[in-house]
Design a protein around this motif. Structure first.
Motif, PDB file in Angstrom:
ATOM      1  N   GLU A  12      -4.196  -4.969  -1.086  1.00  0.00           N
ATOM      2  CA  GLU A  12      -3.647  -4.128  -0.025  1.00  0.00           C
ATOM      3  C   GLU A  12      -3.691  -2.690  -0.536  1.00  0.00           C
ATOM      4  O   GLU A  12      -3.432  -2.438  -1.716  1.00  0.00           O
ATOM      5  N   HIS A  94      -7.479  -4.658   2.566  1.00  0.00           N
ATOM      6  CA  HIS A  94      -6.791  -4.294   3.805  1.00  0.00           C
ATOM      7  C   HIS A  94      -6.105  -2.965   3.540  1.00  0.00           C
ATOM      8  O   HIS A  94      -5.352  -2.835   2.573  1.00  0.00           O
ATOM      9  N   GLN A  95      -6.376  -1.977   4.384  1.00  0.00           N
ATOM     10  CA  GLN A  95      -5.795  -0.665   4.138  1.00  0.00           C
ATOM     11  C   GLN A  95      -5.178  -0.090   5.397  1.00  0.00           C
ATOM     12  O   GLN A  95      -5.677  -0.303   6.492  1.00  0.00           O
TER      13      GLN A  95
END
Length: 165
Positions: A12, A94-95
């Motif tokens: 993340e 995932h950003q």
């Protein structure tokens, strides 16, 4: 996955769309240590540390990479799933992209001395970009739809819910 392919590192990340008073966004120019000729421009930010939430990570990364503290972080304006190779490793990241503004009339004075030395060594430049410059450049910029996202944010305000890039 074939036996000779590296495992995918999942993580993340929190990134910051840092705007100055002239609505320019800060981007860093970097390269892949495994392929130094491959370069790109990207927003400040990075991976979340264990137990860290996105807002905390965004502020920490911004302070490390720019020296800026006390920045008021706005809402998440976009989310993305980035899949890429870096330094011989494959990532699936995932950003979330947070909106923030510098204070003062001009661009902020930047200081990357808080970043780890290996990260500083892979950054060659920091530059403030207008949306028009982003649309015209032939250089690689991440996220790829950054100019479109900034146009939306500047003309309509932060999108609710965040845009999927």
């Amino acid at each position: 996955m074939a036996a000779d392919e590296p495992a995918v590192r999942r993580r993340e990340a929190a990134r910051v769309l840092l705007l100055d008073a002239a609505d320019r966004v800060l981007l860093f120019h970097g390269f892949d240590p495994a392929e130094p000729a491959r370069t790109w421009w990207f927003t400040p930010g990075g991976g979340l540390e264990p137990g860290e939430d996105g807002r905390t990570a965004a502020l920490r990364e911004l302070a490390e990479e720019t020296g800026l503290t006390g920045v008021e972080l706005g809402p998440v304006v976009a989310v993305d799933l980035a899949e890429f190779c870096y330094d011989g490793e494959r990532y699936r990241q995932h950003q979330s992209f947070y909106l923030a503004r510098t204070t003062g009339a001009g661009p902020a004075e930047l200081d990357s001395s808080g970043s780890p030395a290996d990260e500083r060594a892979q950054l060659s430049e920091a530059r403030w970009w207008t949306t028009d410059q982003l649309r015209r450049t032939a250089e690689q910029v991440y996220p790829e739809r950054l100019a479109e996202l900034l146009d939306l944010v500047l003309s309509q305000g932060p999108p609710v819910p965040p845009v999927r890039l």
